[in-house]
Design an enzyme around this catalytic site. Sequence first.
Site, mmCIF file in Angstrom:
data_model
loop_
_atom_site.group_PDB
_atom_site.id
_atom_site.type_symbol
_atom_site.label_atom_id
_atom_site.label_comp_id
_atom_site.label_asym_id
_atom_site.label_seq_id
_atom_site.Cartn_x
_atom_site.Cartn_y
_atom_site.Cartn_z
ATOM 1 N N LYS A 133 1.230 -1.161 -0.178
ATOM 2 C CA LYS A 133 0.271 -0.046 -0.095
ATOM 3 C C LYS A 133 1.192 1.256 0.187
ATOM 4 O O LYS A 133 0.178 2.040 -0.526
ATOM 5 C CB LYS A 133 -0.396 -0.063 1.273
ATOM 6 C CG LYS A 133 -1.077 -0.091 2.584
ATOM 7 C CD LYS A 133 -1.817 -0.061 3.380
ATOM 8 C CE LYS A 133 -1.303 -0.125 4.848
ATOM 9 N NZ LYS A 133 -0.172 0.225 5.357
ATOM 10 N N ARG A 144 -5.957 3.057 11.966
ATOM 11 C CA ARG A 144 -5.739 1.455 11.741
ATOM 12 C C ARG A 144 -6.321 0.518 12.730
ATOM 13 O O ARG A 144 -6.124 0.159 13.092
ATOM 14 C CB ARG A 144 -4.594 1.521 12.347
ATOM 15 C CG ARG A 144 -3.060 1.704 11.508
ATOM 16 C CD ARG A 144 -2.883 0.977 11.017
ATOM 17 N NE ARG A 144 -1.236 0.500 10.569
ATOM 18 C CZ ARG A 144 -0.354 0.683 10.528
ATOM 19 N NH1 ARG A 144 -0.877 1.652 9.193
ATOM 20 N NH2 ARG A 144 1.240 1.205 10.418
ATOM 21 N N ARG A 164 12.100 -6.428 2.782
ATOM 22 C CA ARG A 164 12.605 -4.999 2.267
ATOM 23 C C ARG A 164 13.460 -4.531 3.910
ATOM 24 O O ARG A 164 13.991 -3.339 3.206
ATOM 25 C CB ARG A 164 11.256 -3.943 2.490
ATOM 26 C CG ARG A 164 10.480 -3.927 3.712
ATOM 27 C CD ARG A 164 8.977 -3.756 3.774
ATOM 28 N NE ARG A 164 8.077 -3.428 4.813
ATOM 29 C CZ ARG A 164 7.358 -3.156 4.463
ATOM 30 N NH1 ARG A 164 6.794 -2.345 3.757
ATOM 31 N NH2 ARG A 164 6.486 -3.077 5.637
ATOM 32 N N ARG A 202 13.373 -3.717 6.979
ATOM 33 C CA ARG A 202 12.947 -1.913 8.069
ATOM 34 C C ARG A 202 13.630 -2.590 9.256
ATOM 35 O O ARG A 202 13.731 -4.255 9.099
ATOM 36 C CB ARG A 202 11.639 -1.591 7.537
ATOM 37 C CG ARG A 202 11.784 -0.128 7.487
ATOM 38 C CD ARG A 202 10.386 -0.167 6.706
ATOM 39 N NE ARG A 202 8.816 -0.473 8.084
ATOM 40 C CZ ARG A 202 8.271 -0.083 7.344
ATOM 41 N NH1 ARG A 202 7.692 0.706 6.330
ATOM 42 N NH2 ARG A 202 7.226 0.032 8.523
ATOM 43 N N ARG A 240 3.208 -7.456 14.169
ATOM 44 C CA ARG A 240 2.264 -6.411 13.104
ATOM 45 C C ARG A 240 0.820 -6.960 12.627
ATOM 46 O O ARG A 240 -0.332 -6.399 11.907
ATOM 47 C CB ARG A 240 3.081 -5.872 12.318
ATOM 48 C CG ARG A 240 4.395 -5.341 13.064
ATOM 49 C CD ARG A 240 5.464 -4.431 12.129
ATOM 50 N NE ARG A 240 4.820 -3.273 11.209
ATOM 51 C CZ ARG A 240 5.139 -3.423 10.140
ATOM 52 N NH1 ARG A 240 6.342 -3.470 9.457
ATOM 53 N NH2 ARG A 240 4.583 -2.228 9.063
HETATM 54 P P1 AMP Z 1 3.410 1.726 8.412
HETATM 55 O O1 AMP Z 1 4.936 2.214 8.180
HETATM 56 O O2 AMP Z 1 2.625 2.341 7.834
HETATM 57 O O3 AMP Z 1 4.032 0.028 8.420
HETATM 58 O O4 AMP Z 1 4.028 2.044 10.076
HETATM 59 C C1 AMP Z 1 4.911 0.914 11.130
HETATM 60 C C2 AMP Z 1 4.874 1.689 12.522
HETATM 61 O O5 AMP Z 1 3.801 2.815 12.474
HETATM 62 C C3 AMP Z 1 3.283 1.058 12.768
HETATM 63 O O6 AMP Z 1 3.663 -0.355 13.611
HETATM 64 C C4 AMP Z 1 3.187 1.185 14.046
HETATM 65 O O7 AMP Z 1 3.744 0.964 14.905
HETATM 66 C C5 AMP Z 1 3.130 3.233 13.893
HETATM 67 N N1 AMP Z 1 1.904 3.595 12.731
HETATM 68 C C6 AMP Z 1 1.600 3.958 11.537
HETATM 69 N N2 AMP Z 1 0.351 4.670 11.353
HETATM 70 C C7 AMP Z 1 -0.210 3.967 12.147
HETATM 71 C C8 AMP Z 1 -1.530 4.394 12.956
HETATM 72 N N3 AMP Z 1 -2.522 5.454 11.845
HETATM 73 N N4 AMP Z 1 -2.144 4.276 14.659
HETATM 74 C C9 AMP Z 1 -1.131 3.745 15.335
HETATM 75 N N5 AMP Z 1 0.225 3.236 14.861
HETATM 76 C C10 AMP Z 1 1.404 4.022 13.291
#
Ligand code: AMP
Length: 186
Positions: free
Chosen positions: A14, A89, A128, A130, A141
């Site tokens: 995404k 989320r 990837r 990270r 996750r």
């Molecule tokens: P992402 O890059 O979207 O996979 O986000 C990486 C990490 O950031 C997630 O595993 C969460 O710890 C945090 N995170 C990102 N977006 C949110 C959100 N909307 N609410 C809470 N935590 C978030």
Amino acid sequence: MTRLIFLGPPGAGKGTQAVVVAGKLQLAHISTGDLLRAAVAQQTPLGVEAQGYMDRGELVPDSLVLGLVRDRLQQPDTANGWILDGFPRNRSQAEDLNALLAEIDQQINQAVNLDVPDPVIIERMLARGRADDNEAVIRRRLEVYREQTAPLINFFRDRQQLLEIDGNAAVEVVTDRLVSALKVTA
Ligand code: AMP
């Protein structure tokens, strides 16, 4: 005016699709993950608070993320529309977003769900590399996604705002699917 939410499990592509589609449609790309990683890199008070949750694969507290989104949606580059990538989320964030959008007199057009089978997701995430992509954190996750984020698919379906896209294909193929589906429905 195009205002989109990108749903989908971590590793569904995404983020990649949100960047490409935002570029093609000239929309602001708003990734809460990117905003949080930037705050962590700068060691802002919010970043310091968020870091532990992110390292464990947990969601960062709603109030912290909502503040970031609220600030970001006021910036001038969002005037032509936006893609929210990784927010909301959970149910409470979805309700907070509705309230925030009502306040600033905006509406979502669609919530896009990228559908990708689990084994493909795990493979993509391990590839990837990270900091929060080791196997234990990936599993957490995915659990958090299933428990808290996946129910939003029905939340947006009930509001007739859901657009489901098969994300199990090459990046360009998924982009084409997305852009043509958005043309028909936006
Ligand atoms: P992402 O890059 O979207 O996979 O986000 C990486 C990490 O950031 C997630 O595993 C969460 O710890 C945090 N995170 C990102 N977006 C949110 C959100 N909307 N609410 C809470 N935590 C978030």
